[in-house]
Enzyme design. Structure first.
Site, mmCIF file in Angstrom:
data_model
loop_
_atom_site.group_PDB
_atom_site.id
_atom_site.type_symbol
_atom_site.label_atom_id
_atom_site.label_comp_id
_atom_site.label_asym_id
_atom_site.label_seq_id
_atom_site.Cartn_x
_atom_site.Cartn_y
_atom_site.Cartn_z
ATOM 1 N N CYS A 51 -21.330 -2.179 -0.237
ATOM 2 C CA CYS A 51 -21.353 -0.913 0.644
ATOM 3 C C CYS A 51 -22.240 0.274 0.015
ATOM 4 O O CYS A 51 -22.509 1.181 0.863
ATOM 5 C CB CYS A 51 -19.795 -0.407 0.399
ATOM 6 S SG CYS A 51 -18.655 -1.359 1.272
ATOM 7 N N HIS A 103 -20.139 6.824 2.952
ATOM 8 C CA HIS A 103 -19.593 5.477 3.142
ATOM 9 C C HIS A 103 -18.367 5.794 4.026
ATOM 10 O O HIS A 103 -17.606 6.111 3.515
ATOM 11 C CB HIS A 103 -19.886 4.636 2.054
ATOM 12 C CG HIS A 103 -19.081 3.455 2.363
ATOM 13 N ND1 HIS A 103 -19.334 2.542 3.223
ATOM 14 C CD2 HIS A 103 -18.314 2.657 1.585
ATOM 15 C CE1 HIS A 103 -18.696 1.386 3.255
ATOM 16 N NE2 HIS A 103 -17.920 1.505 2.332
ATOM 17 N N ASN A 116 -15.070 -0.170 8.422
ATOM 18 C CA ASN A 116 -15.988 0.000 7.430
ATOM 19 C C ASN A 116 -16.893 -1.222 7.642
ATOM 20 O O ASN A 116 -16.672 -2.247 7.603
ATOM 21 C CB ASN A 116 -15.110 -0.541 5.881
ATOM 22 C CG ASN A 116 -16.067 -0.560 4.890
ATOM 23 O OD1 ASN A 116 -17.274 -0.627 5.042
ATOM 24 N ND2 ASN A 116 -15.635 -0.528 3.752
HETATM 25 N N1 ACO Z 1 -0.582 -4.075 8.133
HETATM 26 C C1 ACO Z 1 0.874 -3.967 7.877
HETATM 27 N N2 ACO Z 1 1.324 -3.963 6.571
HETATM 28 C C2 ACO Z 1 0.248 -4.149 5.551
HETATM 29 C C3 ACO Z 1 -0.979 -4.222 5.845
HETATM 30 C C4 ACO Z 1 -1.445 -4.337 7.157
HETATM 31 N N3 ACO Z 1 -2.641 -4.775 7.742
HETATM 32 N N4 ACO Z 1 -1.801 -4.516 4.758
HETATM 33 C C5 ACO Z 1 -0.944 -4.504 3.563
HETATM 34 N N5 ACO Z 1 0.340 -4.264 4.454
HETATM 35 C C6 ACO Z 1 1.780 -3.954 3.568
HETATM 36 C C7 ACO Z 1 1.519 -4.542 2.233
HETATM 37 O O1 ACO Z 1 2.047 -5.965 2.314
HETATM 38 C C8 ACO Z 1 2.780 -3.739 1.366
HETATM 39 O O2 ACO Z 1 3.928 -4.006 1.846
HETATM 40 P P1 ACO Z 1 5.116 -4.097 0.595
HETATM 41 O O3 ACO Z 1 5.165 -2.557 0.284
HETATM 42 O O4 ACO Z 1 6.149 -4.669 1.484
HETATM 43 O O5 ACO Z 1 4.766 -4.968 -0.256
HETATM 44 C C9 ACO Z 1 2.591 -2.442 2.039
HETATM 45 O O6 ACO Z 1 2.016 -2.513 3.295
HETATM 46 C C10 ACO Z 1 1.586 -1.582 1.089
HETATM 47 O O7 ACO Z 1 0.592 -2.188 0.632
HETATM 48 P P2 ACO Z 1 -0.693 -1.539 -0.373
HETATM 49 O O8 ACO Z 1 -1.811 -2.371 -0.366
HETATM 50 O O9 ACO Z 1 0.104 -0.905 -1.644
HETATM 51 O O10 ACO Z 1 -1.052 -0.343 0.518
HETATM 52 P P3 ACO Z 1 -1.874 0.909 0.279
HETATM 53 O O11 ACO Z 1 -1.147 2.140 0.729
HETATM 54 O O12 ACO Z 1 -2.604 0.919 -0.973
HETATM 55 O O13 ACO Z 1 -3.091 1.035 1.402
HETATM 56 C C11 ACO Z 1 -5.287 0.200 1.562
HETATM 57 C C12 ACO Z 1 -3.864 -0.168 1.310
HETATM 58 C C13 ACO Z 1 -5.546 0.813 3.121
HETATM 59 C C14 ACO Z 1 -6.310 -1.089 1.603
HETATM 60 C C15 ACO Z 1 -5.744 1.316 0.426
HETATM 61 O O14 ACO Z 1 -5.299 0.767 -0.613
HETATM 62 C C16 ACO Z 1 -7.049 1.735 0.559
HETATM 63 O O15 ACO Z 1 -7.437 2.323 1.258
HETATM 64 N N6 ACO Z 1 -7.793 1.054 -0.498
HETATM 65 C C17 ACO Z 1 -9.201 1.606 -0.668
HETATM 66 C C18 ACO Z 1 -10.047 0.359 -0.295
HETATM 67 C C19 ACO Z 1 -11.115 0.322 0.642
HETATM 68 O O16 ACO Z 1 -11.117 0.919 1.609
HETATM 69 N N7 ACO Z 1 -11.730 -0.697 0.467
HETATM 70 C C20 ACO Z 1 -12.806 -0.922 1.504
HETATM 71 C C21 ACO Z 1 -14.030 -1.557 0.533
HETATM 72 S S1 ACO Z 1 -14.531 -0.798 -0.549
HETATM 73 C C22 ACO Z 1 -15.240 0.360 -0.312
HETATM 74 O O17 ACO Z 1 -15.952 0.409 0.603
HETATM 75 C C23 ACO Z 1 -15.303 1.600 -1.000
#
Ligand code: ACO
Length: 321
Positions: free
Chosen positions: A113, A248, A278
């Site tokens: 990225c 980004h 993304n």
């Molecule tokens: N739809 C529905 N539910 C989902 C999904 C989905 N697509 N994905 C995960 N869940 C559920 C999980 O199973 C979990 O359920 P549980 O509580 O019953 O176990 C719940 O949602 C919470 O999951 P988390 O992974 O803890 O969710 P979080 O609030 O951390 O959000 C996310 C996830 C959006 C990926 C967040 O961590 C984030 O934004 N991270 C940054 C990573 C990123 O953007 N990376 C991109 C590439 S890196 C870069 O470009 C910088």
């Protein structure tokens, strides 16, 4: 002084737009979950005949047209991608052939990225030291082809696309246009937080993207705030001088948190993650091109570009348009 001066930008998206609701028919997710956690409503996914190379070529053509510069003037193509058409030759050479320019160098850089920032820094160094005179800097990806479409925690986050800049080495005054300061970083010890589980020399397969989203989020906000401060210090400007931040486009919450940390008003942050999701290395030039074409980014503006991604890698660059 010789600087790499921005001359034009272009972008390209696949024909097929895919909404959150459409994705929710493929995996166990919902429009509400995706929008609340990421800000994403839509992404574009490459179809038959659309590849990183074709999208990159379309973006490059648009950038050349915008710059009013002929392909024959290009003597450097640096293309950032983690999803090349082939292991080799470099996708940059495919773009070169498609554009019909034969002089100079063409190669790919891989910093996921952050790839566009690495490509920009490479081209900027080569232009300022006389290794090239006129460059195409491209970010292009088809992440849809390395996603695990059964993993709802990752497949909802990404899209495909390409963006390109034309930069030319020009003698400009101190307060003139050009790339002013850049800082790049990498820390390979965080590999397991965001990686692809395959490759030509390890598994002989392309592999699929794996991510521990929570940890990535935490590192992204800290690293980005630090590198933005570094670039401001190196350039002698303050956050208040910046006209636009083009980050980004990973996640709206990362964009908001980073802007807040720096005290930057949300109105100065270009956001396209809602419609493109993304697009990895393509996201910065794609967002920049959108904001230029809709009239927000104008000649003379001070623009901060920043990114963070797999590796980890991260970086930022300040440019006077
Ligand atoms: N739809 C529905 N539910 C989902 C999904 C989905 N697509 N994905 C995960 N869940 C559920 C999980 O199973 C979990 O359920 P549980 O509580 O019953 O176990 C719940 O949602 C919470 O999951 P988390 O992974 O803890 O969710 P979080 O609030 O951390 O959000 C996310 C996830 C959006 C990926 C967040 O961590 C984030 O934004 N991270 C940054 C990573 C990123 O953007 N990376 C991109 C590439 S890196 C870069 O470009 C910088």
């Amino acid at each position: 002084m010789i600087r790499s001066v921005f001359k034009g930008s272009g972008s390209a998206l696949p024909a097929r737009a895919v909404s959150n609701d459409e994705l929710a028919r493929l995996v166990d997710t919902s429009d509400e979950w995706i929008r609340e956690r990421t800000g994403i409503s839509n992404r574009y996914l490459a179809g038959e005949g659309e590849t990183t190379g074709t999208l990159a070529t379309e973006a490059a053509r648009a950038a050349l047209a915008d710059a009013g510069i002929a392909a024959s003037e290009i003597d450097l193509i640096v293309l950032a991608t983690a999803t090349p058409d082939c292991t080799f030759p470099a996708t940059a050479t495919q773009v070169q052939a498609a554009l019909g320019c034969t002089g100079g160098a063409a190669f790919d850089v891989a910093a996921v990225c952050t790839g566009f920032l690495y490509a920009l820094a490479t081209a900027d160094s080569m232009l300022r030291t006389g290794l090239a005179t006129c460059a195409l800097v491209i970010g292009a990806e088809t992440f849809s082809r390395i996603l695990d479409w059964e993993d709802r925690t990752t497949c909802v986050l990404f899209g495909d696309g390409a963006g390109a800049f034309v930069l030319r080495a020009e003698d400009v005054p101190e307060d003139g246009p050009g790339v002013l300061a850049t800082r790049l970083h990498a820390d390979g010890s965080h590999r397991d937080l965001l990686y692809v589980d395959g490759g030509p020399s390890s598994t002989g397969t392309v592999g699929k993207l794996r991510m521990r989203g929570r940890e990535v989020f935490r590192h992204a906000v800290t690293n980005l705030a630090e590198v933005l401060e570094e670039v401001l210090k190196a350039s002698g400007f303050s956050a208040a001088d910046i006209d636009w931040v083009v980050p980004h486009q990973a996640n709206l919450r990362i964009l908001d948190a980073t802007a807040r940390k720096l005290g930057l008003p949300a109105e100065k942050v270009v956001v396209t993650v809602d419609r493109h999701a993304n697009t990895s290395a393509a996201s910065v030039p794609l967002a920049f091109d959108v904001a230029r074409r809709d009239g927000r980014i104008a000649a003379g503006d001070l623009v901060m570009l920043e990114a963070m991604g797999g590796g980890f890698t991260w970086g930022a660059s300040l440019m006077r348009v």
